[in-house]
Design a protein around this motif. Sequence first.
Motif: not given
Length: 352
Positions: A105-114
């Motif tokens: 996720c972080a690699t693809n820009g998804v950095k704030d996950i709830i």
Amino acid sequence: MNRFTLFAATALSVISLSACGDQSGSGGAGQTRDQIRAVGSSTVYPFATAAAELFVQGNPGMKSPIIESTGTGGGMKLFCAGVGAQHPDIANASRRMKKSEFDMCATNGVKDIIEVQVGVDGLAFAEAKNGPDYKLTPKIVYEALAANPYGKGPNKAQTWKDVDPTMPAIAISVFGPPSTSGTRDSLAELILEKGCQSDPAMKELKEKNEDEYKATCTRVREDGKYVDSGENDNLIVQKLGANPNAVGVFGYSFLEENRDSLKDIPINGVEASYETVSTGQYPGARPLYIYVKKAHIAAIPGLQGFLNAFAANWSPDGALTKRGMVAAPDDVRKASAETVKALTVLDGSQLK
């Protein structure tokens, strides 16, 4: 992948997620969406659709969320592909997010996950009403299904009696979830690995070679004794009706829904019930989660309201438990409600 759409609702003005699309680095800037989209677990699917129904009832004029049953692993891949209108807002999961998925996720820009635990479920083992009354343990299940039991060579067991002399001389036949399913991960972690650990040598193997340990303890045989039945748990229910000597593996809620045609197979002498699953007494008890992109909260109409619909209905006497979900313990529900309110993001260092 099958897409399940609950029902049509009135249209809303379309919003743009072009800014989020730019962050994802995967193109699609300028795409628009006015409808919540969730992907993932087939176990969580009926509860997510129920929450969607409640959300629409409480928010006249909103479009019904699109809920897709892709399996937890498949859902995580879609969820982690990027931020923006072309990517899902929510991943439903019948196990916790893996560290490798968080990193993807972080690699693809998804950095704030709830991360929100919405309830509890059990990994149920079942047979037809006229089945042979199996009684299983993690050790028996492991020795019946492992590809290479205890690292001693390919599994040659053909009948349950080959595995344990107390079991009937009936051919091993198990219908269960595919490798992309969180339910399959739960089978590996809660049952197969526990059975594998009955051999003290496996602890030593784990310390020496984690990868070999995982392969030995969780890889399932591929000679037809275990049948990958896809992400449609209802298909397993149907197959058990046609194969009374077979065993089915799926979420507890599907067992509850089909008590008229199926019966529970005890694990370690404990039957799957609301009480044994909610207290953790049942060996196959497991948490259920939803994962949400914080970047989408303000951009997708109704996303916060959808989370609120979950939180308002996950109590022991709530609408979701009436649909078959087991309520999480009080302290877990309280923490999850606070997460929904504050939109607290997940700390990936906690993941495995």
